[in-house]
Design a protein around this motif. Structure first.
Motif, PDB file in Angstrom:
ATOM      1  N   ALA A   3     -14.835 -25.244  14.138  1.00 21.53           N
ATOM      2  CA  ALA A   3     -14.914 -25.012  12.683  1.00 21.53           C
ATOM      3  C   ALA A   3     -13.566 -24.489  12.214  1.00 21.53           C
ATOM      4  O   ALA A   3     -12.807 -23.916  12.989  1.00 21.53           O
ATOM      5  CB  ALA A   3     -15.994 -24.000  12.373  1.00 21.53           C
ATOM      6  N   TYR A  11     -11.697 -15.244   4.314  1.00 23.03           N
ATOM      7  CA  TYR A  11     -12.774 -14.358   3.840  1.00 23.03           C
ATOM      8  C   TYR A  11     -12.608 -12.937   4.391  1.00 23.03           C
ATOM      9  O   TYR A  11     -13.142 -11.993   3.834  1.00 23.03           O
ATOM     10  CB  TYR A  11     -14.156 -14.930   4.190  1.00 23.03           C
ATOM     11  CG  TYR A  11     -14.479 -16.143   3.343  1.00 23.03           C
ATOM     12  CD1 TYR A  11     -14.950 -16.003   2.041  1.00 23.03           C
ATOM     13  CD2 TYR A  11     -14.267 -17.436   3.827  1.00 23.03           C
ATOM     14  CE1 TYR A  11     -15.207 -17.108   1.251  1.00 23.03           C
ATOM     15  CE2 TYR A  11     -14.518 -18.551   3.045  1.00 23.03           C
ATOM     16  CZ  TYR A  11     -14.993 -18.384   1.752  1.00 23.03           C
ATOM     17  OH  TYR A  11     -15.247 -19.486   0.971  1.00 23.03           O
ATOM     18  N   TYR A  16     -15.788 -12.217  -0.059  1.00 21.72           N
ATOM     19  CA  TYR A  16     -16.429 -12.865  -1.197  1.00 21.72           C
ATOM     20  C   TYR A  16     -17.359 -11.858  -1.867  1.00 21.72           C
ATOM     21  O   TYR A  16     -18.089 -11.141  -1.175  1.00 21.72           O
ATOM     22  CB  TYR A  16     -17.231 -14.063  -0.685  1.00 21.72           C
ATOM     23  CG  TYR A  16     -17.507 -15.088  -1.744  1.00 21.72           C
ATOM     24  CD1 TYR A  16     -16.485 -15.872  -2.255  1.00 21.72           C
ATOM     25  CD2 TYR A  16     -18.785 -15.266  -2.233  1.00 21.72           C
ATOM     26  CE1 TYR A  16     -16.732 -16.819  -3.233  1.00 21.72           C
ATOM     27  CE2 TYR A  16     -19.040 -16.213  -3.220  1.00 21.72           C
ATOM     28  CZ  TYR A  16     -18.008 -16.977  -3.709  1.00 21.72           C
ATOM     29  OH  TYR A  16     -18.255 -17.902  -4.678  1.00 21.72           O
ATOM     30  N   GLY A  52     -23.832 -18.601   6.585  1.00 18.50           N
ATOM     31  CA  GLY A  52     -22.724 -18.196   5.698  1.00 18.50           C
ATOM     32  C   GLY A  52     -23.191 -17.106   4.754  1.00 18.50           C
ATOM     33  O   GLY A  52     -23.024 -17.209   3.541  1.00 18.50           O
ATOM     34  N   ASP A  75     -22.393 -15.327   9.784  1.00 17.89           N
ATOM     35  CA  ASP A  75     -21.167 -15.609   9.038  1.00 17.89           C
ATOM     36  C   ASP A  75     -19.988 -15.475   9.985  1.00 17.89           C
ATOM     37  O   ASP A  75     -19.991 -14.678  10.921  1.00 17.89           O
ATOM     38  CB  ASP A  75     -20.996 -14.651   7.849  1.00 17.89           C
ATOM     39  CG  ASP A  75     -20.012 -15.217   6.823  1.00 17.89           C
ATOM     40  OD1 ASP A  75     -20.482 -15.758   5.802  1.00 17.89           O
ATOM     41  OD2 ASP A  75     -18.786 -15.156   7.057  1.00 17.89           O
ATOM     42  N   LEU A  76     -18.959 -16.276   9.690  1.00 19.99           N
ATOM     43  CA  LEU A  76     -17.766 -16.327  10.522  1.00 19.99           C
ATOM     44  C   LEU A  76     -16.869 -15.107  10.311  1.00 19.99           C
ATOM     45  O   LEU A  76     -16.075 -14.768  11.190  1.00 19.99           O
ATOM     46  CB  LEU A  76     -16.999 -17.596  10.100  1.00 19.99           C
ATOM     47  CG  LEU A  76     -16.034 -18.284  11.028  1.00 19.99           C
ATOM     48  CD1 LEU A  76     -16.638 -18.528  12.387  1.00 19.99           C
ATOM     49  CD2 LEU A  76     -15.635 -19.628  10.402  1.00 19.99           C
ATOM     50  N   GLN A  80     -16.759  -9.240   6.625  1.00 17.27           N
ATOM     51  CA  GLN A  80     -17.916  -9.305   5.711  1.00 17.27           C
ATOM     52  C   GLN A  80     -19.195  -8.848   6.427  1.00 17.27           C
ATOM     53  O   GLN A  80     -20.021  -8.149   5.830  1.00 17.27           O
ATOM     54  CB  GLN A  80     -18.083 -10.729   5.186  1.00 17.27           C
ATOM     55  CG  GLN A  80     -16.924 -11.167   4.306  1.00 17.27           C
ATOM     56  CD  GLN A  80     -17.187 -12.502   3.652  1.00 17.27           C
ATOM     57  OE1 GLN A  80     -17.232 -12.599   2.454  1.00 17.27           O
ATOM     58  NE2 GLN A  80     -17.365 -13.544   4.433  1.00 17.27           N
ATOM     59  N   MET A 101     -20.710 -14.989  13.715  1.00 14.83           N
ATOM     60  CA  MET A 101     -20.580 -16.158  14.595  1.00 14.83           C
ATOM     61  C   MET A 101     -20.313 -17.410  13.766  1.00 14.83           C
ATOM     62  O   MET A 101     -20.520 -17.427  12.551  1.00 14.83           O
ATOM     63  CB  MET A 101     -21.849 -16.353  15.436  1.00 14.83           C
ATOM     64  CG  MET A 101     -23.092 -16.686  14.628  1.00 14.83           C
ATOM     65  SD  MET A 101     -24.528 -16.973  15.680  1.00 14.83           S
ATOM     66  CE  MET A 101     -24.249 -18.677  16.181  1.00 14.83           C
ATOM     67  N   ASN A 102     -19.837 -18.418  14.465  1.00 15.08           N
ATOM     68  CA  ASN A 102     -19.633 -19.715  13.839  1.00 15.08           C
ATOM     69  C   ASN A 102     -20.977 -20.432  13.782  1.00 15.08           C
ATOM     70  O   ASN A 102     -21.650 -20.569  14.817  1.00 15.08           O
ATOM     71  CB  ASN A 102     -18.645 -20.510  14.697  1.00 15.08           C
ATOM     72  CG  ASN A 102     -18.195 -21.765  14.022  1.00 15.08           C
ATOM     73  OD1 ASN A 102     -18.863 -22.284  13.135  1.00 15.08           O
ATOM     74  ND2 ASN A 102     -17.044 -22.256  14.441  1.00 15.08           N
ATOM     75  N   LEU A 103     -21.367 -20.871  12.611  1.00 15.49           N
ATOM     76  CA  LEU A 103     -22.668 -21.556  12.512  1.00 15.49           C
ATOM     77  C   LEU A 103     -22.705 -22.791  13.393  1.00 15.49           C
ATOM     78  O   LEU A 103     -23.771 -23.241  13.831  1.00 15.49           O
ATOM     79  CB  LEU A 103     -23.017 -21.866  11.052  1.00 15.49           C
ATOM     80  CG  LEU A 103     -22.220 -22.925  10.285  1.00 15.49           C
ATOM     81  CD1 LEU A 103     -22.740 -24.334  10.497  1.00 15.49           C
ATOM     82  CD2 LEU A 103     -22.278 -22.606   8.794  1.00 15.49           C
ATOM     83  N   HIS A 119     -26.122 -21.040   0.940  1.00 13.65           N
ATOM     84  CA  HIS A 119     -25.657 -21.048  -0.448  1.00 13.65           C
ATOM     85  C   HIS A 119     -24.132 -20.934  -0.498  1.00 13.65           C
ATOM     86  O   HIS A 119     -23.552 -20.042   0.135  1.00 13.65           O
ATOM     87  CB  HIS A 119     -26.281 -19.878  -1.222  1.00 13.65           C
ATOM     88  CG  HIS A 119     -25.897 -19.866  -2.667  1.00 13.65           C
ATOM     89  ND1 HIS A 119     -26.580 -20.582  -3.630  1.00 13.65           N
ATOM     90  CD2 HIS A 119     -24.870 -19.279  -3.311  1.00 13.65           C
ATOM     91  CE1 HIS A 119     -26.012 -20.410  -4.804  1.00 13.65           C
ATOM     92  NE2 HIS A 119     -24.952 -19.634  -4.638  1.00 13.65           N
ATOM     93  N   GLY A 120     -23.513 -21.833  -1.242  1.00  9.33           N
ATOM     94  CA  GLY A 120     -22.067 -21.715  -1.480  1.00  9.33           C
ATOM     95  C   GLY A 120     -21.213 -21.917  -0.246  1.00  9.33           C
ATOM     96  O   GLY A 120     -20.131 -21.330  -0.163  1.00  9.33           O
ATOM     97  N   VAL A 125     -16.539 -26.383   3.594  1.00  9.18           N
ATOM     98  CA  VAL A 125     -16.320 -26.533   5.039  1.00  9.18           C
ATOM     99  C   VAL A 125     -16.016 -27.998   5.333  1.00  9.18           C
ATOM    100  O   VAL A 125     -16.395 -28.891   4.555  1.00  9.18           O
ATOM    101  CB  VAL A 125     -17.564 -26.058   5.855  1.00  9.18           C
ATOM    102  CG1 VAL A 125     -17.712 -24.554   5.793  1.00  9.18           C
ATOM    103  CG2 VAL A 125     -18.837 -26.754   5.382  1.00  9.18           C
TER     104      VAL A 125
END
Ligand SMILES: C[S@@+](CC[C@H](N)C(=O)[O-])C[C@H]1O[C@@H](n2cnc3c(N)ncnc32)[C@H](O)[C@@H]1O
Length: 526
Positions: A3, A11, A16, A52, A75-76, A80, A101-103, A119-120, A125
């Motif tokens: 990713a 981020y 965000y 995310g 979330d990566l 956050q 983590m990376n989805l 969402h969002g 990506v």
């Protein structure tokens, strides 16, 4: 899968602003699923996955409002997740798990979820992560589960894309986020001036969009418009990508956008003549509306859906509306046209007696609701008393149809398991433990309807004092202490009364206003 690593760092650099999205709440998703004949898990006890999730502005209030649900967010961005975890700890929540983590690394061993929310993320990506999102929505969704994926759409984003390209060109030699945002703003200011006197269709379009962008936060500008990845799609393309992963289009989370209600009957007729396929129909409507954004609900392909909604589907539901009639004394039981306005600015004009009776009966309950059965009883009794009504039959079928139509127009809310809040101020008022934690963490505040509420600083401070132990007088004296000690600053130029009795009256008045605001905003609980 690799990713995009710039996503994580961007981020981490500028987190965000993480808010709640009522349209993504499982309670809302379950209502739409139910209307189309899909029996999803009861949200209160469901498992929820958010892809995310940023700092949990959406997932954490869901977990708070549904203590028996199991909520997992990934979330990566480590920063956050850390911010989100601090709020979880402060609110003492045990049913939410935020993971950095990376989805793309999420696989079947993660288990299945009744609701998957993304969402969002999808539009920001790369293509391989978009595909992964839809694979997860298929492989990790329980058999009757609902996935929510929001994304930017064409043709609306064509216009935004032009402005994005201009800003990217102008900021091409900068790497540092603050510099990029600053230069992008400088360009917007310049472009607004440049087109100010022009009258062409292009300059009009540009002007409107430039003005809108200029008022947005740095984080929004940086992430939503200046990220390296920004890939809007047509709805029909999104639906095809989802189908390729074994998913089916269930509906749109903004339910009222699924039908072309705002167009003339002749236009609606032509649209229905062009196609009877739901995806194609909504694509045509997107063309006509120049749509920029969608939040689409998906389910597994093997689910059978009922597209013709029966009025009976709403008989076990609760109904609420924020609509207010323009007239102080609306005429219900006649063919007189009455006009209504919604706080979001939308308007309704109707001559239909049943519709008017529904709105009249619900008007004083907002932000609360009434069970459909009680609504039916009240409207039926009122109709019987009215000498004007000779032929009108009020039954489940036709009142259900009236309510359903209002829902399809976005004018009423339906609830299966409504959120619990109180609209009367108690002797010892109490805001949620989550709101108190959000105040301590300096985060946006979420009400019990899962909305982010803009609360003035003074009221925010008062909300923090509403712990269910203090009465109004004690809240007023704690407020005065806060001001005397300098913890809370009065608005510049605002002088406090010097006479003690006047001062007391002043603080009591402020507290009363704040409590009325909190009650109206669905921020008080029993
Ligand atoms: C525009 S933000 C949206 C955040 C939040 N869902 C919202 O709408 O407020 C996109 C989020 O997706 C996260 N993200 C991007 N790529 C990701 C990936 N491969 N795995 C997990 N999270 C990712 C980012 O870190 C960021 O928090």
């Amino acid at each position: 899968m690799n990713a995009d690593s710039t996503n994580a760092s961007s981020y981490d650099q500028i987190p965000y602003p993480s808010f709640s999205f009522p349209e993504s709440h499982p309670r809302h998703l379950a209502i739409i699923a139910g209307l189309f004949g899909l029996q999803t898990a009861l949200p209160a006890k469901a498992s929820v996955l958010e892809l995310g999730c940023a700092s949990g502005g959406n997932l954490i209030p869901m977990a708070y409002g549904m203590p028996q649900a199991r909520c997992v967010g990934v979330d990566l961005s480590a920063r956050q997740i850390e911010i989100g975890q601090a709020l979880v700890t402060k609110a003492g929540l045990k049913n939410v798990d935020l993971r950095c983590m990376n989805l793309a690394d999420l696989d079947k061993t993660f288990g299945t979820f009744d609701y998957i929310i993304c969402h969002g993320v999808f539009s920001w990506v790369p293509a391989e992560v978009q595909k992964r999102i839809l694979e997860i929505c298929s492989a990790n969704l329980s058999p009757q589960g609902v996935a929510y994926v929001s994304y930017n759409t064409l043709p609306g984003w064509n216009m935004y894309r032009s402005i994005r390209d201009m800003m990217l060109f102008h900021t091409r030699q900068f790497n540092e986020p603050a510099m990029i945002v600053g230069q992008a703003r400088a360009f917007l200011d310049f472009a607004v001036k440049a087109v100010a006197q022009q009258q062409s269709a292009y300059s009009m379009l540009l002007k409107g969009e430039l003005e809108r962008l200029r008022t947005q936060s740095d984080a929004y500008l940086f992430h939503d418009h200046l990220e390296k990845e920004n890939n809007p799609v047509y709805f029909h393309e999104f639906a095809r990508m989802a189908e390729a992963q074994g998913l089916r289009y269930l509906g749109e989370s903004t339910f009222h956008t699924m039908t072309p209600v705002e167009f003339d009957p002749e236009i609606q007729k032509t649209l229905h003549a062009i196609t009877d396929k739901i995806v194609a129909m909504e694509q045509y409507i997107d063309f006509l509306r120049n749509r920029t954004f969608r939040a689409t609900l998906l389910c597994r392909r093997d689910n059978k859906l009922v597209r013709r909604i029966a009025p009976a589907a709403i008989q076990k539901l609760q109904v609420a509306t924020a609509l207010q009639s323009v007239s102080q004394t609306p005429e219900v039981w006649s063919a007189t046209q009455e006009n209504y306005v919604h706080p979001n600015g939308s308007e309704l004009r109707t001559t239909d007696a049943l519709t008017k009776a529904v709105l009249f009966t619900l008007k004083d309950s907002w932000p609360g609701w009434q069970p459909f059965e009680r609504l039916l009883k009240t409207v039926r009794e009122a109709a019987l008393k009215s000498p004007l009504v000779k032929t009108l039959v009020v039954n489940e079928e036709n009142l259900g149809r009236a309510v359903l139509q209002l829902f399809q127009q976005g004018m009423v809310e339906l609830h299966l398991d409504p959120p619990q809040f109180v609209t009367k101020v108690a002797v010892r008022p109490k805001v949620s433990a989550l709101v108190r934690a959000q105040i301590q963490e300096g985060r946006p505040l979420t009400n019990l309807r899962h909305e982010t509420v803009q609360v003035p600083d003074l009221f925010r401070y008062i909300a923090g004092l509403c712990d269910g132990k203090r009465d109004s007088a004690q809240i007023a004296s704690a407020l005065e202490e806060g001001i005397n000690s300098g913890v809370l600053k009065m608005r510049e130029g605002k002088e406090l009364p010097t006479v003690p009795a006047d001062r007391l009256k002043y603080f009591s008045g402020v507290v009363a206003n704040a409590l009325a605001f909190l009650a109206r905003s669905a921020m008080l609980q029993a």
